[in-house]
Design an enzyme around this catalytic site. Structure first.
Site, PDB file in Angstrom:
ATOM      1  N   HIS A 188      -2.644   1.145   6.949  1.00  0.00           N
ATOM      2  CA  HIS A 188      -2.948   0.989   5.523  1.00  0.00           C
ATOM      3  C   HIS A 188      -3.246   2.360   4.934  1.00  0.00           C
ATOM      4  O   HIS A 188      -3.843   3.214   5.596  1.00  0.00           O
ATOM      5  CB  HIS A 188      -4.149   0.059   5.321  1.00  0.00           C
ATOM      6  CG  HIS A 188      -4.400  -0.272   3.883  1.00  0.00           C
ATOM      7  ND1 HIS A 188      -3.585  -1.114   3.167  1.00  0.00           N
ATOM      8  CD2 HIS A 188      -5.360   0.147   3.033  1.00  0.00           C
ATOM      9  CE1 HIS A 188      -4.050  -1.211   1.921  1.00  0.00           C
ATOM     10  NE2 HIS A 188      -5.120  -0.453   1.813  1.00  0.00           N
TER      11      HIS A 188
ATOM     12  N   CYS B 156       0.808  -1.228   0.000  1.00  0.00           N
ATOM     13  CA  CYS B 156       0.000   0.000   0.000  1.00  0.00           C
ATOM     14  C   CYS B 156       0.835   1.269   0.000  1.00  0.00           C
ATOM     15  O   CYS B 156       0.641   2.169  -0.812  1.00  0.00           O
ATOM     16  CB  CYS B 156      -1.005   0.002   1.154  1.00  0.00           C
ATOM     17  SG  CYS B 156      -0.269   0.078   2.807  1.00  0.00           S
TER      18      CYS B 156
ATOM     19  N   HIS C 178      -5.909   1.621  -4.083  1.00  0.00           N
ATOM     20  CA  HIS C 178      -4.870   1.126  -3.183  1.00  0.00           C
ATOM     21  C   HIS C 178      -4.409  -0.257  -3.617  1.00  0.00           C
ATOM     22  O   HIS C 178      -5.001  -0.885  -4.483  1.00  0.00           O
ATOM     23  CB  HIS C 178      -5.394   1.086  -1.743  1.00  0.00           C
ATOM     24  CG  HIS C 178      -6.511   0.109  -1.537  1.00  0.00           C
ATOM     25  ND1 HIS C 178      -6.534  -0.787  -0.498  1.00  0.00           N
ATOM     26  CD2 HIS C 178      -7.654  -0.145  -2.243  1.00  0.00           C
ATOM     27  CE1 HIS C 178      -7.631  -1.519  -0.563  1.00  0.00           C
ATOM     28  NE2 HIS C 178      -8.329  -1.147  -1.607  1.00  0.00           N
TER      29      HIS C 178
END
Length: 181
Positions: free
Chosen positions: A131, A79, A143
């Site tokens: 994240h 990510c 993402h």
């Protein structure tokens, strides 16, 4: 445009105590006389163009596989590696490597103020800012989610993401102007 509205509201608020009340034409004239209207528009246009460029560039990586520690399209992204690569390629900015470091290096904004190109953070590993993705607009973000998955666009309103939303941040894509004495 948002900056113009804020300046207009501030001007009206400060002039509310003086009679007669300033009309919108007087506010525009005030901003134009001082050269503010053109500069505000230029900055706003540049920021919107850069945000659009970030989102368009990010979309070109749809389908690239997730790879833990990954930082490029050839081998895959995690990510934060994905976010870092997009900002470096598009805006020439080198963001920190980890999601929590990216959060610390950017400006906190309210969810209601999200604009395309902003960063969205989630608590996916029982710790804050574990994240990160890039907001693309209309409640969606792009993402690199997890092992076995690929770069994709998802809705922030999906229960998994909604429960784990940790905050939004904005990266300054234009260098700050030097302060004048």
């Amino acid at each position: 445009m948002r900056i113009i509205l804020v300046l207009t509201l501030l001007f009206l608020a400060f002039s509310a105590y003086a009679k007669p009340q300033a009309s919108p034409d007087e506010v525009n004239r005030f901003l134009l006389d001082r050269g503010l209207l053109g500069r505000i528009g230029d900055v706003s246009d540049k920021m919107e163009a850069k945000a659009s460029e970030l989102v368009v560039n990010a979309m070109t990586f749809l389908g690239v596989p997730y790879k833990r520690g990954g930082t490029n399209a050839d081998s895959g992204f995690d990510c934060s590696g994905f976010v870092r690569a997009i900002f470096e390629q598009t805006a020439g900015l080198v963001l920190p490597r980890r999601a929590r470091e990216q959060a610390a290096a950017s400006e906190k904004i309210e969810r209601a103020d999200l604009q395309p190109g902003d960063l969205v953070f989630f608590n996916t590993m029982r710790r804050a800012f574990s994240h990160v993705g890039i907001y693309v607009g209309e409640g969606k973000f792009i993402h690199s989610p997890k092992p076995g998955a690929e770069v994709r666009v998802e809705s922030m309103s999906v229960s998994y993401w909604a429960r784990r939303f940790d905050g939004a941040r904005r990266v300054a894509v234009e260098p700050a102007a030097p302060a004048t004495p």
